[in-house]
Design a protein around this motif. Structure first.
Motif, PDB file in Angstrom:
ATOM      1  N   MET A 151      43.029  69.252  49.156  1.00  0.00           N
ATOM      2  CA  MET A 151      42.121  68.329  48.520  1.00  0.00           C
ATOM      3  C   MET A 151      41.791  68.762  47.085  1.00  0.00           C
ATOM      4  O   MET A 151      41.706  67.928  46.207  1.00  0.00           O
ATOM      5  N   ILE A 152      41.629  70.058  46.867  1.00  0.00           N
ATOM      6  CA  ILE A 152      41.298  70.551  45.526  1.00  0.00           C
ATOM      7  C   ILE A 152      42.404  70.190  44.542  1.00  0.00           C
ATOM      8  O   ILE A 152      42.134  69.722  43.438  1.00  0.00           O
ATOM      9  N   ALA A 153      43.648  70.382  44.942  1.00  0.00           N
ATOM     10  CA  ALA A 153      44.773  70.045  44.055  1.00  0.00           C
ATOM     11  C   ALA A 153      44.777  68.545  43.733  1.00  0.00           C
ATOM     12  O   ALA A 153      45.057  68.162  42.591  1.00  0.00           O
ATOM     13  N   GLU A 154      44.467  67.702  44.695  1.00  0.00           N
ATOM     14  CA  GLU A 154      44.419  66.250  44.449  1.00  0.00           C
ATOM     15  C   GLU A 154      43.328  65.905  43.442  1.00  0.00           C
ATOM     16  O   GLU A 154      43.530  65.058  42.562  1.00  0.00           O
ATOM     17  N   LEU A 155      42.170  66.549  43.552  1.00  0.00           N
ATOM     18  CA  LEU A 155      41.075  66.311  42.611  1.00  0.00           C
ATOM     19  C   LEU A 155      41.456  66.762  41.199  1.00  0.00           C
ATOM     20  O   LEU A 155      41.235  66.049  40.220  1.00  0.00           O
ATOM     21  N   GLN A 156      42.039  67.947  41.111  1.00  0.00           N
ATOM     22  CA  GLN A 156      42.467  68.452  39.804  1.00  0.00           C
ATOM     23  C   GLN A 156      43.539  67.554  39.198  1.00  0.00           C
ATOM     24  O   GLN A 156      43.547  67.313  37.992  1.00  0.00           O
ATOM     25  N   GLN A 157      44.431  67.052  40.031  1.00  0.00           N
ATOM     26  CA  GLN A 157      45.486  66.146  39.559  1.00  0.00           C
ATOM     27  C   GLN A 157      44.887  64.854  39.013  1.00  0.00           C
ATOM     28  O   GLN A 157      45.336  64.335  37.988  1.00  0.00           O
ATOM     29  N   THR A 158      43.883  64.320  39.672  1.00  0.00           N
ATOM     30  CA  THR A 158      43.227  63.097  39.192  1.00  0.00           C
ATOM     31  C   THR A 158      42.603  63.324  37.821  1.00  0.00           C
ATOM     32  O   THR A 158      42.729  62.489  36.918  1.00  0.00           O
ATOM     33  N   VAL A 159      41.952  64.459  37.638  1.00  0.00           N
ATOM     34  CA  VAL A 159      41.348  64.788  36.347  1.00  0.00           C
ATOM     35  C   VAL A 159      42.428  64.929  35.272  1.00  0.00           C
ATOM     36  O   VAL A 159      42.277  64.438  34.147  1.00  0.00           O
ATOM     37  N   ALA A 160      43.544  65.567  35.602  1.00  0.00           N
ATOM     38  CA  ALA A 160      44.651  65.702  34.647  1.00  0.00           C
ATOM     39  C   ALA A 160      45.250  64.345  34.302  1.00  0.00           C
ATOM     40  O   ALA A 160      45.555  64.065  33.131  1.00  0.00           O
ATOM     41  N   ARG A 161      45.413  63.490  35.313  1.00  0.00           N
ATOM     42  CA  ARG A 161      45.940  62.133  35.063  1.00  0.00           C
ATOM     43  C   ARG A 161      45.006  61.361  34.129  1.00  0.00           C
ATOM     44  O   ARG A 161      45.458  60.623  33.253  1.00  0.00           O
ATOM     45  N   TYR A 162      43.705  61.531  34.322  1.00  0.00           N
ATOM     46  CA  TYR A 162      42.722  60.896  33.443  1.00  0.00           C
ATOM     47  C   TYR A 162      42.937  61.324  31.983  1.00  0.00           C
ATOM     48  O   TYR A 162      43.009  60.494  31.088  1.00  0.00           O
ATOM     49  N   ALA A 163      43.045  62.629  31.753  1.00  0.00           N
ATOM     50  CA  ALA A 163      43.196  63.134  30.384  1.00  0.00           C
ATOM     51  C   ALA A 163      44.473  62.616  29.734  1.00  0.00           C
ATOM     52  O   ALA A 163      44.466  62.200  28.573  1.00  0.00           O
ATOM     53  N   HIS A 164      45.574  62.613  30.463  1.00  0.00           N
ATOM     54  CA  HIS A 164      46.833  62.097  29.914  1.00  0.00           C
ATOM     55  C   HIS A 164      46.728  60.607  29.619  1.00  0.00           C
ATOM     56  O   HIS A 164      47.151  60.143  28.552  1.00  0.00           O
ATOM     57  N   GLU A 192      32.549  66.798  43.354  1.00  0.00           N
ATOM     58  CA  GLU A 192      32.166  67.007  41.964  1.00  0.00           C
ATOM     59  C   GLU A 192      33.145  67.995  41.356  1.00  0.00           C
ATOM     60  O   GLU A 192      33.436  69.041  41.954  1.00  0.00           O
ATOM     61  N   VAL A 193      33.671  67.646  40.181  1.00  0.00           N
ATOM     62  CA  VAL A 193      34.640  68.478  39.476  1.00  0.00           C
ATOM     63  C   VAL A 193      34.094  68.727  38.076  1.00  0.00           C
ATOM     64  O   VAL A 193      33.630  67.808  37.410  1.00  0.00           O
ATOM     65  N   ARG A 194      34.154  69.972  37.639  1.00  0.00           N
ATOM     66  CA  ARG A 194      33.715  70.326  36.280  1.00  0.00           C
ATOM     67  C   ARG A 194      34.904  70.886  35.510  1.00  0.00           C
ATOM     68  O   ARG A 194      35.774  71.529  36.090  1.00  0.00           O
ATOM     69  N   SER A 215      38.728  56.351  47.514  1.00  0.00           N
ATOM     70  CA  SER A 215      38.845  54.895  47.562  1.00  0.00           C
ATOM     71  C   SER A 215      40.298  54.549  47.855  1.00  0.00           C
ATOM     72  O   SER A 215      41.194  54.949  47.101  1.00  0.00           O
ATOM     73  N   ASP A 216      40.542  53.836  48.928  1.00  0.00           N
ATOM     74  CA  ASP A 216      41.903  53.444  49.317  1.00  0.00           C
ATOM     75  C   ASP A 216      42.839  54.650  49.412  1.00  0.00           C
ATOM     76  O   ASP A 216      43.999  54.589  48.997  1.00  0.00           O
ATOM     77  N   GLY A 217      42.315  55.768  49.907  1.00  0.00           N
ATOM     78  CA  GLY A 217      43.131  56.961  50.088  1.00  0.00           C
ATOM     79  C   GLY A 217      43.380  57.754  48.823  1.00  0.00           C
ATOM     80  O   GLY A 217      44.128  58.732  48.837  1.00  0.00           O
ATOM     81  N   GLU A 218      42.765  57.363  47.707  1.00  0.00           N
ATOM     82  CA  GLU A 218      42.931  58.052  46.421  1.00  0.00           C
ATOM     83  C   GLU A 218      41.580  58.530  45.912  1.00  0.00           C
ATOM     84  O   GLU A 218      40.554  57.901  46.155  1.00  0.00           O
TER      85      GLU A 218
END
Length: 133
Positions: free
Chosen positions: A1-14, A86-88, A116-119
């Motif tokens: 789960m932690i890797a998925e959260l970090q990936q979402t944050v990275a996708r946001y920045a890109h 929560e991710v910082r 939301s919807d598995g993401e």
């Protein structure tokens, strides 16, 4: 789960740096809220709703010069359960004009994440800048 959260944050920045609306839509909750704190300028926002946030991002891109990058580091998950987290992360924002590279700002992002919807999606984003832009 932690890797998925970090990936979402990275996708946001890109997606933010590339002004990729479809990718931003994929990582932002429909009712996302954004709030920014800038020294000497107080609090900006909240900007509420995915459509309003995307408009805010488009306006920001139109106003910037050079290639701006949001470098997120020390990304940590500070709290989580099955549906929320929560991710910082620290922010280092740079601009490359082709002639020079400059640091624009530093700060701390706090992402309130929701399943939301598995993401994982960004439901709340708070950015506290260390310096005024």
């Amino acid at each position: 789960m932690i890797a998925e959260l970090q990936q979402t944050v990275a996708r946001y920045a890109h997606a933010l740096d590339e002004l990729n609306p479809s990718e931003l839509e994929a990582v932002l909750a429909e009712n996302t809220t954004w709030t920014f704190t800038m020294p000497g300028q107080g609090v900006l926002g909240p900007v509420t709703g995915r459509a309003a946030v995307l408009d805010f991002i488009r306006d920001g891109h139109a106003a910037q010069s050079g290639r701006v990058r949001h470098h997120l580091g020390h990304v940590v998950v500070t709290a989580t359960d099955a549906a929320t987290a929560e991710v910082r992360a620290y922010l280092l924002q740079t601009r490359n004009t082709g002639e020079s590279i400059q640091i624009i700002s530093t700060g701390v992002y706090t992402f309130g994440m929701r399943q939301s919807d598995g993401e994982w999606r960004i439901a709340e984003l708070t950015l506290t800048l260390d310096n005024a832009l």
